[in-house]
Design an enzyme around this catalytic site. Structure first.
Site, PDB file in Angstrom:
ATOM      1  N   PRO A  28       0.831  -1.207   0.000  1.00 37.69           N
ATOM      2  CA  PRO A  28       0.000   0.000   0.000  1.00 37.69           C
ATOM      3  C   PRO A  28       0.868   1.261   0.000  1.00 37.69           C
ATOM      4  CG  PRO A  28      -0.791  -1.580   1.635  1.00 37.69           C
ATOM      5  CD  PRO A  28       0.527  -2.096   1.149  1.00 37.69           C
ATOM      6  N   PHE A  78      -2.230   5.656  -8.502  1.00 38.12           N
ATOM      7  CA  PHE A  78      -1.859   6.766  -9.381  1.00 38.12           C
ATOM      8  C   PHE A  78      -1.466   6.245 -10.756  1.00 38.12           C
ATOM      9  CE2 PHE A  78       1.070   9.739 -11.314  1.00 38.12           C
ATOM     10  CZ  PHE A  78       0.491  10.972 -11.073  1.00 38.12           C
ATOM     11  N   ASP A 118      -6.379  -2.963  -9.879  1.00 32.53           N
ATOM     12  CA  ASP A 118      -5.632  -2.134  -8.927  1.00 32.53           C
ATOM     13  C   ASP A 118      -5.762  -2.726  -7.526  1.00 32.53           C
ATOM     14  OD1 ASP A 118      -4.333  -0.147  -7.551  1.00 32.53           O
ATOM     15  OD2 ASP A 118      -5.901   1.361  -7.819  1.00 32.53           O
ATOM     16  N   ARG A 127      -1.061  -0.888   8.563  1.00 28.83           N
ATOM     17  CA  ARG A 127      -1.615  -1.597   7.403  1.00 28.83           C
ATOM     18  C   ARG A 127      -0.493  -2.048   6.478  1.00 28.83           C
ATOM     19  NH1 ARG A 127      -6.124   0.897   3.287  1.00 28.83           N
ATOM     20  NH2 ARG A 127      -7.161   1.264   5.293  1.00 28.83           N
ATOM     21  N   HIS A 174      -3.324  32.799 -24.643  1.00 25.28           N
ATOM     22  CA  HIS A 174      -2.617  34.027 -24.984  1.00 25.28           C
ATOM     23  C   HIS A 174      -3.509  35.223 -24.662  1.00 25.28           C
ATOM     24  CE1 HIS A 174      -5.339  34.240 -28.419  1.00 25.28           C
ATOM     25  NE2 HIS A 174      -5.059  32.961 -28.624  1.00 25.28           N
ATOM     26  N   GLU A 228      -2.559  26.382 -32.525  1.00 25.33           N
ATOM     27  CA  GLU A 228      -4.021  26.304 -32.517  1.00 25.33           C
ATOM     28  C   GLU A 228      -4.536  25.352 -33.593  1.00 25.33           C
ATOM     29  OE1 GLU A 228      -6.640  26.163 -31.102  1.00 25.33           O
ATOM     30  OE2 GLU A 228      -7.480  28.178 -30.847  1.00 25.33           O
ATOM     31  N   TYR A 260     -10.661  18.223 -33.913  1.00 23.88           N
ATOM     32  CA  TYR A 260     -10.221  18.084 -32.526  1.00 23.88           C
ATOM     33  C   TYR A 260      -9.490  16.758 -32.320  1.00 23.88           C
ATOM     34  CZ  TYR A 260     -12.033  22.168 -30.052  1.00 23.88           C
ATOM     35  OH  TYR A 260     -12.223  23.445 -29.568  1.00 23.88           O
ATOM     36  N   ARG A 318      -8.148  23.257 -24.087  1.00 25.10           N
ATOM     37  CA  ARG A 318      -9.325  22.431 -23.843  1.00 25.10           C
ATOM     38  C   ARG A 318      -8.948  20.953 -23.783  1.00 25.10           C
ATOM     39  NH1 ARG A 318     -13.958  25.013 -27.904  1.00 25.10           N
ATOM     40  NH2 ARG A 318     -14.981  26.333 -26.326  1.00 25.10           N
TER      41      ARG A 318
END
Length: 467
Positions: free
Chosen positions: A44, A50, A127, A192, A252, A347, A387, A418
């Site tokens: 642990p 992560f 996990d 633990r 910007h 951009e 995109y 974004r």
């Protein structure tokens, strides 16, 4: 007759027709062509959650892989509640161990069902500690069927300083200790870890496929790892670390095209844009390079704030925005906030519509305007980008940046920020087309094991003296 002569001999008076046009469809994702179960291993507090969450996010966001993290701790909390002491994990408490095995069995069944839910290759990330050879054999028996390939990923932290910092962060965010006293939390969590350590057996079986990460990938050991997809996982993991550090996002300053309502282009800043550029430089000096501000009691968690980095695009408006940021040389020779220009941060290119307003596009090309409005994520401007194209090119910057343990300031454009914001905040890719990234605002993101913390207006915009 040569090819040139043959071409000239043809009747060129007839208009060129295209009776059978090729329809453009988004390509299938072949980043991963097989089904995998990636099983975390380790004590642990070693960064397993992560790593699992970041790996899943990268696969899902940048490569459209169907992936899901199955966290045994969350299943245990759902079954017996979150407020369990370290004694629940004591290997001598056989009753608790049987309950734990039952919970694990249920999670494994969920993984099995997930992996065969459709014909498309899927990735399950288990996990959990999986800290004994017996447990890992069980996982192979249960999951290593129906052509599912298993890779174990072990996380080890030997560096005491790194371990203490990470444990403190885990204890603060872990649901098990929410609302409890700090000293009490540290004591119980230490117990633990010791319960798991009693039976801990590191990965050493040469017959299995595994990746071993030691001290934030300062040491990386591979065994039976080959092929494109496993190789890409290794590339991602070797650039990953668990040290929290802030990432500052800023558009910007207002450009001449912003003021005119035009998209794209390579215009310079307006007077308002230059005003923001000066305020941004002041903010960097007073907040970024001081680890969160001189008056802020809760400092940024990073290795060295004076080693902060600056990323911009290659376009004029971002470089003019960053022009007033100072670049002091540190005693160790490091140039603070040394600017690195990335074409990958330019951009989104509007192609034939570059330099036009949205009103002009809607009037001159209403069909194209309607198509983009219907699906901004995959719509590609004629001779321009979508995109999805931007997401693909931004990935290289993210891989490069995630290795840094110091603050990073990114001065870029709306579509680019974004994408970066949506990635770190765990939002669907579709949100990248509509997330608000206003002018004159700095957004501060700090990735942790369980979430990414965000700070923006009013905390930061006040510092910039903007409404």
């Amino acid at each position: 007759m040569s090819a040139v002569e043959e071409t000239k001999a043809k009747d060129t008076s007839k208009p060129i027709t295209n009776e059978f046009p090729q329809a453009y469809n988004e390509p299938d994702s072949y980043f991963c062509e097989e089904t995998y179960a990636l099983c975390m291993v380790g004590l642990p507090g070693m960064g397993k959650t992560f790593v699992a969450q970041r790996l899943a996010r990268w696969l899902e966001f940048f490569h459209d892989v169907t992936v899901k993290v199955f966290n045994l701790g969350n299943a245990r909390r759902k079954a017996v509640g979150s407020k369990v002491s370290s004694e629940f994990f004591n290997p001598s408490k056989h009753g608790n161990q049987e309950v734990y095995k039952k919970i694990r069995s249920n999670v494994i069944q969920e993984i099995k069902e997930f992996l065969v839910a459709d014909k498309r290759p899927r990735i399950a990330i288990y996990d959990a500690c999986s800290h004994t050879k017996e447990t890992r054999r069980y996982l192979e028996q249960e999951l290593g069927k129906k052509n599912t390939k298993i890779i174990f990923i072990e996380c080890i932290v030997n560096d005491k300083l790194v371990l203490n910092e990470y444990l403190a962060e885990v204890q603060k965010d872990m649901p098990d200790y929410k609302g409890l006293d700090g000293a009490q939390t540290r004591k119980d969590y230490a117990k633990r870890i010791e319960h798991f350590r009693k039976r801990y057996e590191p990965l050493d079986d040469e017959s299995k496929s595994w990746i071993k990460l030691v001290d934030n990938a300062e040491q990386l050991t591979l065994n039976r790892i080959s092929g494109f997809f496993p190789g890409q996982i290794v590339n991602f993991l070797m650039n990953l670390h668990t040290v929290p550090r802030p990432i500052y996002l800023s558009r910007h300053g207002q450009s001449q095209y912003n003021a005119l309502g035009k998209i794209g282009g390579d215009s310079g800043l307006t007077l308002e844009g230059l005003k923001y550029a000066k305020e941004l430089a002041k903010f960097v000096k007073e907040h970024v390079l001081t680890g969160g501000g001189c008056e802020n009691k809760e400092k940024d968690q990073c290795e060295n704030a004076s080693h902060a980095r600056l990323y911009t695009s290659t376009l004029r408006r971002t470089n003019e925005t960053a022009q007033f940021i100072e670049h002091p040389i540190q005693p160790d020779g490091w140039v603070t906030m040394r600017k690195r220009q990335w074409r990958a941060l330019d951009e989104l290119f509007a192609g034939v519509f570059d330099g036009m307003t949205y009103k002009e596009i809607s009037e001159k090309c209403p069909e194209a305007y309607a198509m983009r409005k219907k699906n901004k994520l995959s719509y590609r401007y004629p001779r321009g980008e979508s995109y999805l194209d931007v997401i693909k090119r931004v990935e290289q910057v993210m891989l490069h940046m995630q290795r840094h343990k110091d603050p990073v300031v990114i001065v870029a454009h709306q579509a680019i920020l974004r994408v970066i914001y949506t990635y770190f905040m765990g939002k669907p890719r579709e949100d990248a087309t509509k997330t608000a990234i206003p002018l004159n605002t700095v957004i501060k993101l700090t990735p942790y094991a369980y979430n990414t913390k965000e700070v923006r207006a009013p905390e930061i915009s006040v510092a910039l003296n903007f409404p």
